[in-house]
Design an enzyme around this catalytic site. Structure first.
Site, PDB file in Angstrom:
ATOM      1  N   GLU A  17      -6.420  -8.131  -0.093  1.00 26.73           N
ATOM      2  CA  GLU A  17      -7.118  -7.756   1.135  1.00 26.73           C
ATOM      3  C   GLU A  17      -8.550  -7.411   0.756  1.00 26.73           C
ATOM      4  OE1 GLU A  17      -5.463  -4.768   3.696  1.00 26.73           O
ATOM      5  OE2 GLU A  17      -3.387  -5.428   3.387  1.00 26.73           O
ATOM      6  N   GLU A  36       0.785  -1.241   0.000  1.00 29.41           N
ATOM      7  CA  GLU A  36       0.000   0.000   0.000  1.00 29.41           C
ATOM      8  C   GLU A  36       0.816   1.290   0.000  1.00 29.41           C
ATOM      9  OE1 GLU A  36      -3.047  -0.181   3.077  1.00 29.41           O
ATOM     10  OE2 GLU A  36      -4.189  -1.627   1.907  1.00 29.41           O
TER      11      GLU A  36
END
Ligand SMILES: *[C@@H]1O[C@H](CO)[C@@H](O)[C@H](O)[C@H]1NC(C)=O
Length: 437
Positions: A329, A221
């Site tokens: 995710e 991320e």
């Protein structure tokens, strides 16, 4: 250095290797990405503590183990940096070691395999490998990583080693190690060089074990939305070129590894990455995208059926991408009600306790122990879970749920879903196979 110069430097390195790349056989990963379906869980909150920063954007992680933080009695401890900095070192070290010894054990790997899953994604922070001057982090995670890989191997599970936090922080989220308003990793070449060295260390640690460590993800991320004149995305792209070399040439010779490189999309649309490191010139590259539906005012206000159709509608976003694509995710949770999900002391959009949000409904019965979940809520969790797994299996290579277990937010927990029936014992046993039409 200009990014053009750096890019040129890397390309010249690869042009040296290129004739070998052409004559080599292609990568042979131990899992048939592209044909076999990836089904797995993240081992969140274990080797990287998960709190959440206060930034009103993007996709945070739940506070998976609030007790570790509550037990400090110090409200200023909001991330792993302050966990080490603001407590006596012996106290912090023993709390972490107890946690590492107990939160995930070999039994979890047995249970994950018995649930029909084939992958775990294992977040680890850079500080496990390298603590610089002035950095307070406590080390000791690497032996647990090595144990985890051994345990995964015992049960036939593949491991994605995920470098979740890098020096300077790539996103300012507490789960990068350090909660901050603006990430600094990309603005300091020393940070990036340290990260390259850590990726080399991880890659060489597992170069001879692609049977278990089938994938390395060199950064989780990076905040591509904090792009500041393109700096973040330029640095990320260069880092992805360098990571390819570091992971696919992990023997330090021209020999290629069988380890797949997993690139996070940096919160950019997949079309941004179209053509990047594609199989014509690069082998064994996959893309990771994260999909949540509770971190904006508009999504948190969706009705149950809107959540389900939004999940199904991801089909068109995901399908047809030119790399293997894994939804690394996601969650059957549909609200941000979980305690401290948005950060310690920060409320939820869903019940209007988050600054600037408006009330959608009460969080009672939507988070915490499954014993408080109504049967209609559990039916929704099952339907939302199936809508997502169907979409991610049919339009990408598969999925890795966030997360395997939580202390007190059962809607996020795969383990609780199995125990209470909103997740099937075998992930292909669907009750609503036509939920996406
Ligand atoms: C860059 O980061 C390193 C740590 O990775 C730090 O020691 C150094 O002071 C930083 N440089 C600047 C200019 O901030």
């Amino acid at each position: 250095m200009s990014s053009t110069w750096r890019r040129a430097a890397v390309f010249s390195l690869f042009s040296l290797l290129a004739h070998r790349v052409v004559s080599d056989t292609a990568i042979s990963p131990s899992f048939s990405y592209g044909t076999e379906t990836v089904r797995g869980v993240n081992l969140g909150g274990w080797l990287v503590l998960e709190v959440r920063g206060s930034l009103d954007r993007c996709r945070p992680h739940p506070w998976i183990t609030p007790s570790l933080f509550d037990n400090t009695g110090n409200d200023n401890i909001v991330d792993e940096w302050t966990f080490a900095e603001l407590q006596d070192t012996a106290t912090a070290t023993s709390a972490l070691q107890n946690h590492w010894n107990s939160w995930i054990t070999e039994q979890d790997f047995a249970d994950i395999a018995a649930a029909g899953l084939n992958h775990v994604r294992l977040p680890i922070g850079y500080w496990a490998f390298d603590v610089g001057p002035g950095e307070p982090y406590i080390q000791g995670q690497v032996p647990y990583l090595q144990n985890a890989v051994g345990w995964a191997g015992n049960y036939g599970l593949k491991v994605i080693v995920d470098l979740h936090g890098v020096p300077g922080s790539q996103n300012g989220f507490d789960n990068s190690g350090q909660r901050m308003n603006y990430p600094e990793w990309q603005s300091n070449s020393t940070n990036v060089q340290r990260t390259d060295a850590i990726v080399k260390t991880i890659a060489s640690m597992f170069a001879n074990n692609p049977q278990v460590v089938s994938i390395i993800e060199p950064i989780n991320e990076p905040a591509g939305y904090d792009n500041n004149g393109n700096q973040m995305l330029d640095v990320v792209q260069q880092y992805y070129y360098d990571s390819y070399g570091n992971i696919r040439y992990s023997f330090g010779t021209s020999e290629e590894s069988n380890t797949v490189v997993l690139l996070h999309d940096a919160f950019q649309s997949l079309s941004y990455w179209s053509g990047f490191e594609t199989p014509s010139n690069w082998q064994g590259v996959a893309m990771d995208t994260h999909i949540y539906q509770m971190f904006s005012d508009s999504e948190v206000a969706y009705s149950d059926s809107q959540h389900i159709s939004a999940a199904c509608n991801y089909a068109s976003t995901l399908s047809g991408f030119d790399l293997w694509l894994i939804v690394g995710e996601w969650s059957p949770a549909a609200t941000d009600c979980a305690t401290y999900l948005n950060g310690r002391g920060i409320g939820a959009r869903y019940d209007g306790s988050y600054a600037g949000s408006s009330y959608v409904g009460s969080c009672d019965g939507l988070t915490g122990s499954a014993s408080t979940f109504s049967s209609s809520y559990q039916t929704f969790l099952r339907q939302f879970w199936e809508a997502q797994t169907i979409t991610f299996e049919n339009n990408a290579q598969g999925w890795i749920q966030w997360t395997w277990k939580t202390e007190s937010a059962d809607e996020w927990s795969y383990q609780a879903g199995l125990a209470n029936g909103w997740i099937p014992q075998n992930p292909t046993d669907l009750l609503y196979p036509n939920i996406c039409g």
